[in-house]
Scaffold this motif. Structure first.
Motif, PDB file in Angstrom:
ATOM      1  N   LEU A 189      -6.501 126.949  34.648  1.00 15.49           N
ATOM      2  CA  LEU A 189      -6.664 127.047  36.098  1.00 15.49           C
ATOM      3  C   LEU A 189      -5.629 126.197  36.816  1.00 15.49           C
ATOM      4  CD1 LEU A 189      -8.244 128.080  38.562  1.00 15.49           C
ATOM      5  CD2 LEU A 189      -9.680 126.032  38.357  1.00 15.49           C
ATOM      6  N   SER A 190      -5.400 124.981  36.326  1.00 11.71           N
ATOM      7  CA  SER A 190      -4.422 124.108  36.989  1.00 11.71           C
ATOM      8  C   SER A 190      -3.034 124.754  36.993  1.00 11.71           C
ATOM      9  CB  SER A 190      -4.382 122.730  36.335  1.00 11.71           C
ATOM     10  OG  SER A 190      -3.840 122.798  35.033  1.00 11.71           O
ATOM     11  N   GLN A 191      -2.654 125.390  35.896  1.00 13.03           N
ATOM     12  CA  GLN A 191      -1.357 126.084  35.841  1.00 13.03           C
ATOM     13  C   GLN A 191      -1.329 127.242  36.827  1.00 13.03           C
ATOM     14  OE1 GLN A 191      -1.087 127.083  31.681  1.00 13.03           O
ATOM     15  NE2 GLN A 191      -0.195 125.105  31.134  1.00 13.03           N
ATOM     16  N   ARG A 192      -2.410 127.981  36.859  1.00 17.29           N
ATOM     17  CA  ARG A 192      -2.479 129.160  37.721  1.00 17.29           C
ATOM     18  C   ARG A 192      -2.354 128.801  39.198  1.00 17.29           C
ATOM     19  NH1 ARG A 192      -5.227 134.412  36.813  1.00 17.29           N
ATOM     20  NH2 ARG A 192      -5.374 135.350  38.857  1.00 17.29           N
ATOM     21  N   ILE A 193      -2.965 127.696  39.614  1.00 22.24           N
ATOM     22  CA  ILE A 193      -2.956 127.332  41.038  1.00 22.24           C
ATOM     23  C   ILE A 193      -1.841 126.356  41.385  1.00 22.24           C
ATOM     24  CG2 ILE A 193      -5.414 127.810  41.311  1.00 22.24           C
ATOM     25  CD1 ILE A 193      -5.942 124.792  41.285  1.00 22.24           C
ATOM     26  N   GLY A 194      -1.031 126.002  40.394  1.00 19.78           N
ATOM     27  CA  GLY A 194       0.094 125.105  40.658  1.00 19.78           C
ATOM     28  C   GLY A 194      -0.320 123.669  40.908  1.00 19.78           C
ATOM     29  N   MET A 195      -1.333 123.210  40.199  1.00 17.78           N
ATOM     30  CA  MET A 195      -1.816 121.839  40.344  1.00 17.78           C
ATOM     31  C   MET A 195      -1.585 121.102  39.027  1.00 17.78           C
ATOM     32  SD  MET A 195      -5.646 120.498  41.377  1.00 17.78           S
ATOM     33  CE  MET A 195      -5.503 121.097  43.052  1.00 17.78           C
ATOM     34  N   ASN A 196      -1.217 119.865  39.128  1.00 16.40           N
ATOM     35  CA  ASN A 196      -1.026 119.047  37.939  1.00 16.40           C
ATOM     36  C   ASN A 196      -2.334 118.989  37.156  1.00 16.40           C
ATOM     37  OD1 ASN A 196      -1.313 116.266  36.602  1.00 16.40           O
ATOM     38  ND2 ASN A 196       0.910 116.470  36.908  1.00 16.40           N
ATOM     39  N   ASN A 197      -2.255 119.270  35.849  1.00 10.48           N
ATOM     40  CA  ASN A 197      -3.460 119.304  35.020  1.00 10.48           C
ATOM     41  C   ASN A 197      -4.179 117.954  35.007  1.00 10.48           C
ATOM     42  OD1 ASN A 197      -5.299 120.503  33.056  1.00 10.48           O
ATOM     43  ND2 ASN A 197      -4.347 119.072  31.626  1.00 10.48           N
ATOM     44  N   ALA A 198      -3.416 116.874  34.940  1.00 12.51           N
ATOM     45  CA  ALA A 198      -4.037 115.544  34.922  1.00 12.51           C
ATOM     46  C   ALA A 198      -4.799 115.290  36.228  1.00 12.51           C
ATOM     47  CB  ALA A 198      -2.991 114.465  34.702  1.00 12.51           C
ATOM     48  N   LEU A 199      -4.236 115.751  37.345  1.00 13.86           N
ATOM     49  CA  LEU A 199      -4.899 115.558  38.636  1.00 13.86           C
ATOM     50  C   LEU A 199      -6.212 116.338  38.685  1.00 13.86           C
ATOM     51  CD1 LEU A 199      -4.870 114.365  41.478  1.00 13.86           C
ATOM     52  CD2 LEU A 199      -3.550 116.377  42.206  1.00 13.86           C
ATOM     53  N   LEU A 200      -6.189 117.610  38.252  1.00 10.16           N
ATOM     54  CA  LEU A 200      -7.422 118.392  38.229  1.00 10.16           C
ATOM     55  C   LEU A 200      -8.444 117.746  37.300  1.00 10.16           C
ATOM     56  CD1 LEU A 200      -9.066 120.820  39.140  1.00 10.16           C
ATOM     57  CD2 LEU A 200      -7.983 122.156  37.317  1.00 10.16           C
ATOM     58  N   SER A 201      -7.989 117.251  36.184  1.00  9.94           N
ATOM     59  CA  SER A 201      -8.873 116.569  35.240  1.00  9.94           C
ATOM     60  C   SER A 201      -9.519 115.342  35.886  1.00  9.94           C
ATOM     61  CB  SER A 201      -8.093 116.168  33.986  1.00  9.94           C
ATOM     62  OG  SER A 201      -8.915 115.470  33.089  1.00  9.94           O
ATOM     63  N   HIS A 202      -8.751 114.593  36.665  1.00  9.38           N
ATOM     64  CA  HIS A 202      -9.293 113.412  37.368  1.00  9.38           C
ATOM     65  C   HIS A 202     -10.345 113.827  38.391  1.00  9.38           C
ATOM     66  CE1 HIS A 202      -6.407 110.030  36.243  1.00  9.38           C
ATOM     67  NE2 HIS A 202      -6.077 111.064  35.486  1.00  9.38           N
ATOM     68  N   TYR A 203     -10.103 114.954  39.075  1.00 10.32           N
ATOM     69  CA  TYR A 203     -11.095 115.450  40.030  1.00 10.32           C
ATOM     70  C   TYR A 203     -12.383 115.818  39.302  1.00 10.32           C
ATOM     71  CZ  TYR A 203      -7.343 116.080  43.517  1.00 10.32           C
ATOM     72  OH  TYR A 203      -6.309 115.901  44.401  1.00 10.32           O
ATOM     73  N   ILE A 204     -12.237 116.522  38.178  1.00  5.85           N
ATOM     74  CA  ILE A 204     -13.399 116.992  37.425  1.00  5.85           C
ATOM     75  C   ILE A 204     -14.212 115.821  36.872  1.00  5.85           C
ATOM     76  CG2 ILE A 204     -14.107 118.237  35.333  1.00  5.85           C
ATOM     77  CD1 ILE A 204     -11.705 120.136  35.893  1.00  5.85           C
ATOM     78  N   LYS A 205     -13.530 114.782  36.409  1.00  4.32           N
ATOM     79  CA  LYS A 205     -14.217 113.620  35.841  1.00  4.32           C
ATOM     80  C   LYS A 205     -14.712 112.645  36.898  1.00  4.32           C
ATOM     81  CE  LYS A 205     -11.663 113.902  31.534  1.00  4.32           C
ATOM     82  NZ  LYS A 205     -10.608 113.326  30.712  1.00  4.32           N
ATOM     83  N   GLY A 206     -14.343 112.878  38.156  1.00  6.08           N
ATOM     84  CA  GLY A 206     -14.785 112.000  39.234  1.00  6.08           C
ATOM     85  C   GLY A 206     -13.954 110.741  39.376  1.00  6.08           C
ATOM     86  N   VAL A 207     -12.824 110.675  38.675  1.00  6.95           N
ATOM     87  CA  VAL A 207     -11.937 109.519  38.779  1.00  6.95           C
ATOM     88  C   VAL A 207     -11.300 109.481  40.163  1.00  6.95           C
ATOM     89  CG1 VAL A 207      -9.829 108.456  37.840  1.00  6.95           C
ATOM     90  CG2 VAL A 207     -11.487 109.529  36.295  1.00  6.95           C
ATOM     91  N   LYS A 208     -10.943 110.672  40.665  1.00  3.81           N
ATOM     92  CA  LYS A 208     -10.394 110.808  42.011  1.00  3.81           C
ATOM     93  C   LYS A 208     -11.211 111.833  42.768  1.00  3.81           C
ATOM     94  CE  LYS A 208      -5.602 109.706  40.935  1.00  3.81           C
ATOM     95  NZ  LYS A 208      -4.211 110.149  41.051  1.00  3.81           N
ATOM     96  N   LYS A 209     -11.232 111.688  44.098  1.00  7.83           N
ATOM     97  CA  LYS A 209     -11.939 112.641  44.945  1.00  7.83           C
ATOM     98  C   LYS A 209     -10.910 113.543  45.619  1.00  7.83           C
ATOM     99  CE  LYS A 209     -15.418 112.932  48.555  1.00  7.83           C
ATOM    100  NZ  LYS A 209     -16.017 114.116  48.031  1.00  7.83           N
ATOM    101  N   PRO A 210     -11.066 114.869  45.441  1.00  9.65           N
ATOM    102  CA  PRO A 210     -10.095 115.777  46.053  1.00  9.65           C
ATOM    103  C   PRO A 210     -10.254 115.853  47.567  1.00  9.65           C
ATOM    104  CG  PRO A 210     -11.849 117.034  45.024  1.00  9.65           C
ATOM    105  CD  PRO A 210     -12.083 115.583  44.673  1.00  9.65           C
ATOM    106  N   SER A 211      -9.152 116.057  48.240  1.00  8.60           N
ATOM    107  CA  SER A 211      -9.182 116.264  49.688  1.00  8.60           C
ATOM    108  C   SER A 211      -9.744 117.659  49.955  1.00  8.60           C
ATOM    109  CB  SER A 211      -7.768 116.165  50.257  1.00  8.60           C
ATOM    110  OG  SER A 211      -6.991 117.272  49.797  1.00  8.60           O
ATOM    111  N   PRO A 212     -10.176 117.914  51.176  1.00  6.70           N
ATOM    112  CA  PRO A 212     -10.651 119.269  51.501  1.00  6.70           C
ATOM    113  C   PRO A 212      -9.586 120.337  51.206  1.00  6.70           C
ATOM    114  CG  PRO A 212     -11.323 117.754  53.218  1.00  6.70           C
ATOM    115  CD  PRO A 212     -10.405 116.990  52.297  1.00  6.70           C
ATOM    116  N   LYS A 213      -8.329 119.998  51.415  1.00 13.53           N
ATOM    117  CA  LYS A 213      -7.235 120.946  51.133  1.00 13.53           C
ATOM    118  C   LYS A 213      -7.166 121.256  49.632  1.00 13.53           C
ATOM    119  CE  LYS A 213      -2.242 121.504  51.649  1.00 13.53           C
ATOM    120  NZ  LYS A 213      -0.996 120.880  52.091  1.00 13.53           N
ATOM    121  N   GLN A 214      -7.335 120.252  48.796  1.00 11.54           N
ATOM    122  CA  GLN A 214      -7.300 120.462  47.343  1.00 11.54           C
ATOM    123  C   GLN A 214      -8.523 121.248  46.872  1.00 11.54           C
ATOM    124  OE1 GLN A 214      -4.378 120.194  46.331  1.00 11.54           O
ATOM    125  NE2 GLN A 214      -4.194 118.356  45.089  1.00 11.54           N
TER     126      GLN A 214
END
Length: 128
Positions: free
Chosen positions: A82-107
């Motif tokens: 999914l991260s590749q498909r939407i052009g998002m860094n895989n590590a960043l998406l992983s951080h969102y999923i694990k709750g390490v970082k909170k995504p912005s409404p835009k993300q």
């Protein structure tokens, strides 16, 4: 009938869900996601009976997930793909999923748009 919004979350033992309603909060838990949906209907219908409202079915529920709970519930979705498909860094998406970082409404919108696009493609798919 309008949809009843339940916020769904992941717990150490499964899932929980709650809906804020006039007169209180409707809450339930479950070890599996499929069971949780049944429990949400049962919990709301108990509330509805007490308040003399119409009962609901699963179709009347609107589920709102945090990213971690969504990916846990729908483990068939590969976050790396999914991260590749939407052009998002895989590590960043992983951080969102694990709750390490909170995504912005835009993300969140970018992720949701990608997920809905995949869902639409799958819904239109024909296999031979």
């Amino acid at each position: 009938m309008k949809k009843i919004k339940f916020n769904v979350g992941q717990t150490n033992t499964g899932f929980d869900a709650y809906a804020e309603q006039p007169g209180g909060v409707i809450a339930t838990t479950s070890t599996t996601f499929l069971e949780l949906k049944t429990n949400m209907v049962d919990a709301y219908n108990t509330y509805a009976e007490y308040h003399k409202l119409k009962p609901v079915t699963e179709e009347n529920l609107l589920l709102e997930f945090d990213l971690a709970s969504f990916f846990e519930s729908y483990g068939i979705i590969n976050a790396r793909a999914l991260s590749q498909r939407i052009g998002m860094n895989n590590a960043l998406l992983s951080h969102y999923i694990k709750g390490v970082k909170k995504p912005s409404p835009k993300q969140v919108k970018k992720i949701l748009t990608g997920l809905k696009q995949v869902g639409k493609e799958l819904a239109e798919l024909q296999l031979v």
